[in-house]
Motif scaffolding. Structure first.
Motif, short mmCIF file in Angstrom:
data_model
loop_
_atom_site.label_atom_id
_atom_site.label_comp_id
_atom_site.label_asym_id
_atom_site.label_seq_id
_atom_site.Cartn_x
_atom_site.Cartn_y
_atom_site.Cartn_z
N CYS A 425 -39.72 -0.33 34.07
CA CYS A 425 -41.20 -0.29 34.44
C CYS A 425 -42.08 -1.23 33.90
O CYS A 425 -42.02 -1.71 32.70
CB CYS A 425 -41.77 1.32 34.07
SG CYS A 425 -40.63 2.58 34.93
N THR A 426 -43.23 -1.44 34.73
CA THR A 426 -44.21 -2.23 34.22
C THR A 426 -45.29 -1.74 33.60
O THR A 426 -45.88 -0.72 34.20
CB THR A 426 -44.72 -3.17 35.60
OG1 THR A 426 -43.60 -3.89 35.85
CG2 THR A 426 -45.75 -4.21 35.02
N ARG A 427 -45.70 -1.97 32.58
CA ARG A 427 -46.68 -1.19 31.87
C ARG A 427 -48.22 -1.69 32.57
O ARG A 427 -48.62 -2.78 32.45
CB ARG A 427 -46.80 -1.26 30.31
CG ARG A 427 -47.83 -0.45 29.58
CD ARG A 427 -47.90 -0.52 28.19
NE ARG A 427 -48.64 -1.63 27.77
CZ ARG A 427 -48.70 -1.87 26.24
NH1 ARG A 427 -48.11 -1.49 25.52
NH2 ARG A 427 -49.64 -2.96 25.83
N GLU A 428 -48.78 -0.83 33.16
CA GLU A 428 -50.22 -1.23 33.69
C GLU A 428 -51.48 -0.87 32.81
O GLU A 428 -52.24 -1.93 32.87
CB GLU A 428 -50.23 -0.12 34.99
CG GLU A 428 -51.63 -0.18 35.69
CD GLU A 428 -52.14 -1.37 36.45
OE1 GLU A 428 -53.18 -1.95 36.79
OE2 GLU A 428 -50.69 -2.16 36.69
N SER A 429 -51.17 0.02 31.93
CA SER A 429 -52.63 0.23 30.97
C SER A 429 -52.22 1.02 29.57
O SER A 429 -51.14 1.54 29.79
CB SER A 429 -53.80 1.06 31.67
OG SER A 429 -53.39 2.22 32.11
N PHE A 430 -53.00 0.93 29.02
CA PHE A 430 -52.77 1.55 27.61
C PHE A 430 -54.18 1.80 26.77
O PHE A 430 -55.12 0.89 26.84
CB PHE A 430 -52.15 0.51 26.41
CG PHE A 430 -52.44 0.81 25.22
CD1 PHE A 430 -51.54 1.84 24.66
CD2 PHE A 430 -53.23 0.28 24.37
CE1 PHE A 430 -51.65 2.41 23.36
CE2 PHE A 430 -53.36 0.61 23.00
CZ PHE A 430 -52.73 1.57 22.27
N GLU A 431 -54.52 3.06 26.81
CA GLU A 431 -55.68 3.52 26.19
C GLU A 431 -55.43 4.55 24.85
O GLU A 431 -54.46 5.16 24.90
CB GLU A 431 -56.69 4.18 27.31
CG GLU A 431 -56.97 3.12 28.33
CD GLU A 431 -57.88 4.15 29.47
OE1 GLU A 431 -59.10 4.03 29.16
OE2 GLU A 431 -57.41 4.22 30.38
#
Length: 436
Positions: A425-431
């Motif tokens: 999978c492609t990581r779109e965001s991290f918060e």
């Protein structure tokens, strides 16, 4: 995900006791040693919080996006007694009513209530104890519809469908590895389809929205009906099915939205089994891996065509359940066709092709009648890796082909998967929703 019931990780956020999604996975709530918070997932926004020095909240269950939450005290300094369920109105900032559970007899001994879990779906309030499950009509005062016996259920395993026309509850059976499938509409207080909005959360229970409730109502489980029917006057015919789901102890349960499918795993954590709740037929047997693992979460997508899981290996797995979702069919499923000259493979079993369901399969699957069951297993179609390998909950996001992971270290990840080819999978965001 009750973080206080499992061993803490080195990266866990201090003071975080609990994390859990609401029924449509659009929000999640966390319990802290200072109170609780509610977050919106898309985008990640802190919508509500109630924090003070009054004590900790060990369990938070939301009712969709309404102002009602079910709370249980937790942590070193619990805000409420751990043997009480508090129904809390976040707008009025006060409890509406509470349910108290005293010690009860089990196997001729008195067991204190150390495990207490809560689930709210539509007009049902489900309270899970260590070896009992109470189902109430969600009203004021709450009406006990039935109570069920289970084997020791330290994790509070239970799942309830969000469909009013097909309201299903699944809980562990009385024997290890058994699963009970319960038709909640057979318990009484049938909710018709017209009483809920299929495009959003259901209407609030009218008795709970009454302005006549100026203070919390305290009820003891000893004052309720005997569980044989409403008011205990008549016995109802309860629709319950039993499935011998696993040989080992159940470790995680999940239902799809309409209650037609359920997924289970055992404490071994290698296989995920998907059943039809109406016929109890085994539909899919999916393999996470070969090493023992603890499964933290299982979630269906809205169409029930895919399934995702998270485990203590720090990996999220996505499986296909419906062959129609596989649009890329250039990869022919493994196995010879009639008249084909077969050359036995020289590759290792770690090389996979696609099965008919679009999941990965062993290169030796065409010899499944001769080889152990492992070689006919279906492996995940796509996967994602949590960098810190923290304990996490996972669910499909509102955006198409997206998944969301909420981790015990106070972080939230969003990934996209390729619906055609799967893979990494492609990581779109991290918060980070909870800072140290």
């Amino acid at each position: 995900m009750n973080l206080s019931r499992t061993s803490a990780g080195i990266n866990d956020a201090p003071g975080l006791l609990y994390a859990g999604f609401n029924q449509d996975y659009g929000c999640f709530a966390i319990g802290l040693d200072t109170g609780f918070r509610v977050y919106n997932c898309h985008p990640l926004i802190n919508q509500a919080k109630n924090e003070s020095d009054d004590g900790g909240i060990g369990l938070v269950e939301m009712l969709y996006r309404t102002n009602y939450l079910a709370l249980v005290g937790g942590g070193r300094n619990p805000r409420y007694p751990p043997n009480k369920v508090i129904i809390y109105d976040s707008i009025k900032a006060k409890p509406v009513f509470e349910l108290e559970y005293k010690n009860y007899k089990y196997k001729k001994r008195i067991y204190p209530i150390f495990y207490l879990y809560i689930y709210i779906y539509l007009y049902r309030l489900t309270v899970v104890l260590q070896n009992k499950v109470f189902v109430y009509h969600f009203s004021l005062p709450p009406q006990l519809l039935h109570k069920f016996e289970t084997c020791d259920n330290e994790k509070g395993l239970a799942a309830v469908s969000t469909s009013s026309s097909h309201a299903i509850l699944i809980i562990p059976g009385r024997q290890k590895g058994q699963l009970q499938i319960i038709d909640l509409n057979s318990l009484g207080y049938y909710i018709s389809v017209g009483e809920s909005d299929h495009n959003g959360p259901p209407a609030l229970p009218p008795l709970l929205t009454s302005e006549s409730t100026n203070s919390a109502t305290s009820l003891s489980n000893n004052n309720h009906s005997n569980g044989n029917g409403i008011n205990g006057n008549t016995r109802r015919s309860i629709n319950v099915s039993i499935i011998p789901a696993h040989t080992g102890k159940l470790s995680c349960l999940s239902l799809n939205q309409d209650g037609s499918r359920c997924a289970t795993t055992s404490d071994k954590g290698t296989l995920i089994r998907v059943y039809n709740t109406a016929t109890c037929a085994l539909l899919h047997e999916l393999r996470r891996g070969v090493d023992r693992a603890e499964i933290y979460a299982i979630a269906f997508n809205q169409e029930s065509t895919r399934l995702c899981i998270s485990s203590d290996k720090g990996t999220i797995h996505i499986f296909n359940l419906d062959p129609s979702v596989v649009t890329h069919m250039d990869h022919k499923p493994r196995g010879p066709t009639y008249g084909e000259v077969v050359t036995y493979p020289t590759q290792s079993p770690s090389n996979y092709g696609l099965t008919n369901s679009g999941n990965r399969g062993s290169a030796f699957s065409f010899m499944k009648d001769l080889l152990p069951k492992y070689f006919s297993s279906e492996w995940s179609f796509a996967n994602a890796k949590i960098p810190t390998e923290s304990r996490c909950l996972v669910a499909f996001g509102e955006q198409k082909n997206s998944i969301i992971a909420i981790c015990a270290d106070g972080t939230c990840y969003k990934y996209y998967f390729d619906p055609r080819n799967g893979g990494e999978c492609t990581r779109e965001s991290f918060e980070r929703f909870l800072k140290d």
